[in-house]
Design a protein around this motif. Structure first.
Motif, mmCIF file in Angstrom:
data_model
loop_
_atom_site.group_PDB
_atom_site.id
_atom_site.type_symbol
_atom_site.label_atom_id
_atom_site.label_comp_id
_atom_site.label_asym_id
_atom_site.label_seq_id
_atom_site.Cartn_x
_atom_site.Cartn_y
_atom_site.Cartn_z
ATOM 1 N N PRO A 317 0.658 -1.285 0.077
ATOM 2 C CA PRO A 317 -0.267 -0.279 0.274
ATOM 3 C C PRO A 317 0.765 1.464 0.367
ATOM 4 C CG PRO A 317 0.325 -1.077 2.553
ATOM 5 C CD PRO A 317 0.764 -1.914 0.826
ATOM 6 N N LEU A 318 0.387 2.221 -1.002
ATOM 7 C CA LEU A 318 0.737 3.873 -0.236
ATOM 8 C C LEU A 318 0.700 4.436 1.303
ATOM 9 C CD1 LEU A 318 2.465 6.038 -1.531
ATOM 10 C CD2 LEU A 318 -0.136 7.143 -2.960
ATOM 11 N N VAL A 319 2.380 4.404 1.822
ATOM 12 C CA VAL A 319 1.993 5.454 2.998
ATOM 13 C C VAL A 319 1.938 6.090 2.729
ATOM 14 C CG1 VAL A 319 2.251 4.997 5.336
ATOM 15 C CG2 VAL A 319 2.022 2.855 3.959
ATOM 16 N N ILE A 320 1.640 7.315 2.661
ATOM 17 C CA ILE A 320 2.551 9.267 3.530
ATOM 18 C C ILE A 320 3.044 9.795 5.068
ATOM 19 C CG2 ILE A 320 2.032 11.492 2.829
ATOM 20 C CD1 ILE A 320 0.260 10.142 0.739
ATOM 21 N N GLY A 321 3.892 10.452 4.520
ATOM 22 C CA GLY A 321 4.278 10.443 6.340
ATOM 23 C C GLY A 321 4.617 11.545 6.137
ATOM 24 N N PHE A 322 3.541 12.261 7.177
ATOM 25 C CA PHE A 322 3.323 14.154 6.518
ATOM 26 C C PHE A 322 4.198 15.159 8.116
ATOM 27 C CE2 PHE A 322 1.065 17.861 6.419
ATOM 28 C CZ PHE A 322 1.349 19.133 5.734
ATOM 29 N N ASP A 323 5.131 15.265 8.004
ATOM 30 C CA ASP A 323 5.591 16.179 8.694
ATOM 31 C C ASP A 323 5.610 18.082 8.967
ATOM 32 O OD1 ASP A 323 7.291 17.056 10.892
ATOM 33 O OD2 ASP A 323 9.455 16.904 10.277
ATOM 34 N N PRO A 324 4.600 18.300 9.456
ATOM 35 C CA PRO A 324 4.513 19.929 9.111
ATOM 36 C C PRO A 324 5.686 20.642 10.176
ATOM 37 C CG PRO A 324 2.542 19.157 9.854
ATOM 38 C CD PRO A 324 3.547 17.701 9.710
ATOM 39 N N MET A 372 -2.358 8.205 6.081
ATOM 40 C CA MET A 372 -1.297 9.252 6.126
ATOM 41 C C MET A 372 -0.983 8.834 7.286
ATOM 42 S SD MET A 372 -1.715 13.449 4.529
ATOM 43 C CE MET A 372 -1.210 13.281 3.737
ATOM 44 N N PHE A 373 0.238 9.484 8.348
ATOM 45 C CA PHE A 373 0.841 9.571 9.233
ATOM 46 C C PHE A 373 1.333 11.648 9.488
ATOM 47 C CE2 PHE A 373 1.532 4.853 8.565
ATOM 48 C CZ PHE A 373 0.712 3.947 9.801
ATOM 49 N N ILE A 374 0.046 12.096 10.308
ATOM 50 C CA ILE A 374 0.525 13.213 10.013
ATOM 51 C C ILE A 374 1.380 13.743 11.813
ATOM 52 C CG2 ILE A 374 0.248 15.779 11.086
ATOM 53 C CD1 ILE A 374 -2.348 14.762 9.039
ATOM 54 N N ASP A 375 2.585 13.944 12.057
ATOM 55 C CA ASP A 375 3.202 14.488 13.153
ATOM 56 C C ASP A 375 2.638 15.695 14.014
ATOM 57 O OD1 ASP A 375 4.425 15.527 15.532
ATOM 58 O OD2 ASP A 375 6.187 16.235 13.983
ATOM 59 N N MET A 428 10.359 5.071 15.570
ATOM 60 C CA MET A 428 9.972 5.297 14.346
ATOM 61 C C MET A 428 11.666 5.340 13.483
ATOM 62 S SD MET A 428 6.761 7.347 14.045
ATOM 63 C CE MET A 428 6.937 8.801 14.425
ATOM 64 N N TRP A 429 12.339 6.418 13.627
ATOM 65 C CA TRP A 429 13.850 6.155 12.959
ATOM 66 C C TRP A 429 14.510 4.376 13.166
ATOM 67 C CZ3 TRP A 429 17.148 10.105 11.311
ATOM 68 C CH2 TRP A 429 16.541 11.856 10.943
ATOM 69 N N GLY A 430 14.395 4.385 14.589
ATOM 70 C CA GLY A 430 14.673 2.969 14.604
ATOM 71 C C GLY A 430 14.264 2.001 13.897
ATOM 72 N N ALA A 490 10.285 8.621 7.978
ATOM 73 C CA ALA A 490 10.239 8.161 9.202
ATOM 74 C C ALA A 490 8.860 7.584 9.801
ATOM 75 C CB ALA A 490 11.087 8.329 10.196
ATOM 76 N N LEU A 491 8.116 8.535 9.643
ATOM 77 C CA LEU A 491 6.842 8.433 10.168
ATOM 78 C C LEU A 491 6.521 7.501 8.537
ATOM 79 C CD1 LEU A 491 5.660 12.453 9.930
ATOM 80 C CD2 LEU A 491 5.218 10.436 11.893
ATOM 81 N N THR A 492 6.445 7.262 8.611
ATOM 82 C CA THR A 492 5.807 5.814 7.353
ATOM 83 C C THR A 492 5.849 5.172 7.624
ATOM 84 O OG1 THR A 492 7.426 5.510 5.553
ATOM 85 C CG2 THR A 492 6.700 7.201 5.292
ATOM 86 N N PHE A 493 7.241 4.048 8.612
ATOM 87 C CA PHE A 493 7.344 2.988 9.196
ATOM 88 C C PHE A 493 5.980 3.901 11.378
ATOM 89 C CE2 PHE A 493 10.064 3.955 7.225
ATOM 90 C CZ PHE A 493 10.206 2.287 6.139
ATOM 91 N N ALA A 494 5.417 4.377 11.405
ATOM 92 C CA ALA A 494 4.557 4.426 12.586
ATOM 93 C C ALA A 494 3.828 3.423 13.069
ATOM 94 C CB ALA A 494 3.597 5.609 12.104
ATOM 95 N N GLU A 495 3.017 2.539 11.955
ATOM 96 C CA GLU A 495 2.430 1.362 12.226
ATOM 97 C C GLU A 495 2.395 1.019 11.192
ATOM 98 O OE1 GLU A 495 -1.198 2.817 13.208
ATOM 99 O OE2 GLU A 495 -0.989 4.007 14.886
ATOM 100 N N PRO A 496 1.913 -0.579 11.531
ATOM 101 C CA PRO A 496 1.966 -1.598 9.858
ATOM 102 C C PRO A 496 0.605 -1.052 9.255
ATOM 103 C CG PRO A 496 2.281 -2.904 12.108
ATOM 104 C CD PRO A 496 1.945 -0.873 12.880
ATOM 105 N N VAL A 497 0.833 -0.946 7.980
ATOM 106 C CA VAL A 497 -0.383 -0.693 7.353
ATOM 107 C C VAL A 497 -0.438 -1.729 6.382
ATOM 108 C CG1 VAL A 497 -1.470 0.895 5.030
ATOM 109 C CG2 VAL A 497 0.435 1.729 7.184
ATOM 110 N N ALA A 498 -1.921 -2.341 6.705
ATOM 111 C CA ALA A 498 -2.137 -3.284 5.161
ATOM 112 C C ALA A 498 -3.042 -3.388 3.962
ATOM 113 C CB ALA A 498 -3.605 -4.664 6.134
ATOM 114 N N PRO A 499 -2.441 -3.820 3.272
ATOM 115 C CA PRO A 499 -3.059 -3.412 2.081
ATOM 116 C C PRO A 499 -4.532 -3.583 2.281
ATOM 117 C CG PRO A 499 -1.964 -5.535 2.181
ATOM 118 C CD PRO A 499 -2.089 -5.281 2.861
ATOM 119 N N PRO A 500 -5.160 -2.695 1.295
ATOM 120 C CA PRO A 500 -6.945 -2.219 1.737
ATOM 121 C C PRO A 500 -6.799 -3.351 0.653
ATOM 122 C CG PRO A 500 -5.873 -1.597 -0.924
ATOM 123 C CD PRO A 500 -4.035 -1.547 0.532
ATOM 124 N N VAL A 501 -8.368 -4.440 1.203
ATOM 125 C CA VAL A 501 -8.797 -5.296 1.123
ATOM 126 C C VAL A 501 -9.607 -5.260 -0.559
ATOM 127 C CG1 VAL A 501 -10.436 -7.321 1.998
ATOM 128 C CG2 VAL A 501 -9.211 -5.792 3.272
#
Length: 512
Positions: A317-324, A372-375, A428-430, A490-501
């Protein structure tokens, strides 16, 4: 005679229009081996690359504004001196000023221009009205050269200059005053050129700060990097029985180097007695040039380099990390990742909360990410709240960098805490570092700015052996910009994201 006159005109015109052609026929340089005597100036690979970049910018904007980061003895000052001598001697009313970091360098660069002039063929050599240790004036053209040394705070302020060469800018004393003075005195008009070149001198300072801005596309200056291994002379014969180390093999593969270059590199590191000093004096990429001696980055430059040069297919899946942006000079950064590949990283500055939310909405509507994970530190909370109001609750997830890690701290056999991460940001950096270490490799954009961000934070461990990542404020205090682009990755690794069903299509049974 008419045909000869036409031919002569064509020859003169080409000499005027084609600098590389002019340099090889009209300019003489002193080679590194003085026994060879003066020789024609034929552009080497580094000089050809710089010429191409400056000409591209001049064609696009009508002017040149460039920062050049390079290794030692790569001929960059020789090129700029020749380029500006060519301009000054083929134009009316054009003045060039050279500012160096020390008197010896000033004398050397002016001596190089003197050599150009002394050996210039008579048909294209301009009349000289005045010549001394600091000035070369061409009276009939009303053009000329002047030089100065950066130790004097007001040097060059009163000059009327169209072409400016700043040499070893990272080593200028009073650098901020010179930028506010002589550099600002060059008019922002068509035909003017400012080229600021230097080897690195650690983090912080005017050159480093301006390099970071140019690298990120902020302002008028372009960032041009010249790697050491483009120099043909940086090679040595391979001794019998020579075997590269694992690190040297990785380095060879990353940059496509020969054993002769690795032998030269090993000898130079031994001579300097410091691998980090070699990277500063002879950088292979811009990120390592500014490494501070003693700075141990959490993500190693070698890991990032390997990912820059690798090629992986997209999957998942496409995962987006957004750091405002959190503080005034920070960027709003967004990273787009599918599995082993970071597709792109985009950054924008000077957005308020509503504009940042608008950008995120446009991206969600166009790219259709799974998440989309947002800080939500700083203005991020307002961005998240606005997106929730707009109905994106199934897409956006709030992440607080300072909150507890998602995974609990592991324990040793006796039940005592051991390892893990201090907070969510370190976790997340880890995860991003573990991703970079995956067998088979991963793929990130080939970007010096992203590379610098990934290698910016240092690290330590607390009394519970949890990883403590260097804070953004501490990174800024070292003279570095906030690592916004890798924070977004790093935000794209915040949580596991399953592909859409994907629901199977149902066939309708029609009753007639």
């Amino acid at each position: 005679m008419a045909s000869l006159s036409d031919r002569e005109i064509a020859v003169r015109q080409r000499l005027k229009d084609d600098f590389a052609h002019y340099a090889s026929r009209c300019l003489k340089i002193r080679p590194k081996d003085p026994r060879e005597g003066n020789k024609p100036f034929s552009l080497n690979r580094a000089q050809e690359y710089l010429h191409e970049k400056l000409e591209e910018q001049r064609a696009r904007t009508g002017r040149v504004r460039a920062l050049v980061l390079k290794g030692r003895q790569q001929g960059i000052s020789t090129y700029i001196g020749g380029r500006f001598y060519h301009r000054v001697t083929h134009s009316r009313g054009v003045r060039c000023f050279i500012l160096t970091h020390e008197q010896d360098a000033t004398d050397n660069l002016f001596g190089m221009v003197d050599r150009y002039h002394d050996n210039c063929p008579a048909p294209v050599k301009p009349s000289t009205g005045a010549s001394n240790a600091k000035e070369l004036y061409f009276d009939k053209l009303d053009s000329g050269y002047a030089v100065g040394t950066a130790g004097t705070k007001a040097v060059g302020r009163s000059q009327t200059v169209q072409l400016f060469h700043g040499s070893e800018v990272a080593f200028w004393p009073n650098a901020s005053l010179h930028f506010a003075g002589v550099v600002q005195a060059i008019p922002d008009i068509e035909g003017t050129e400012i080229v600021l070149e230097s080897t690195a001198n650690g983090m912080g300072g005017e050159f480093h700060e301006r390099w970071q801005q140019a690298e990120r596309g902020e302002g008028d200056y372009i960032a041009i990097f010249i790697p050491w291994f483009w120099q043909e002379e940086y090679r040595r014969p391979v001794p019998a029985g020579f075997e590269p180390t694992d690190e040297e093999r990785s380095y060879m593969e990353a940059y496509g180097l020969t054993l002769e270059q690795i032998v030269w590199r090993r000898a130079k590191i031994a001579e300097l007695k410091d691998p980090l000093l070699f990277k500063q004096e002879y950088p292979a990429n811009a990120a390592e040039a500014f490494q501070l001696s003693g700075h141990d980055s959490y993500i190693s430059p070698e890991l990032v380099l390997k990912a820059r040069k690798n090629s992986s297919e997209t999957s998942g899946p496409l995962v987006i990390g957004f750091d405002p942006a959190w503080k005034g000079e920070d960027r709003h950064s967004m990273a787009f990742r599918r599995g082993r590949k970071v597709l792109k990283v985009e950054s924008r500055g000077k957005l308020d909360t509503m504009q940042a939310a608008g950008w995120a909405k446009q991206v969600i509507d166009k790219e259709k990410p799974a998440r989309m994970f947002i800080d939500v530190g700083g203005v991020g909370a307002g961005v998240y709240d606005r997106l929730m109001e707009m109905g994106y609750e199934d897409i956006v997830t709030a992440i607080n960098f300072g909150s507890a890690p998602l995974e609990p701290q592991p324990e040793d056999e006796s039940g005592r805490p051991k390892g893990g991460f201090l907070n969510r940001r370190a976790e997340m950096w880890g995860k991003s570092r573990e991703w970079l270490e995956e067998p088979g490799g991963v793929d990130i954009p080939d970007s010096d700015a992203l590379h610098a961000d990934a290698c910016a934070p240092g690290y330590k461990y607390d009394s519970l052996t949890r990883l403590v990542l260097e804070s953004k404020d501490d990174i800024r205090r070292r003279g570095m910009k906030s690592p916004d682009e890798w924070d977004a990755v790093a935000l794209t690794f915040a949580e596991p994201v399953a592909p859409p069903v994907k629901m199977p299509e149902r066939k309708m049974d029609w009753v007639v």
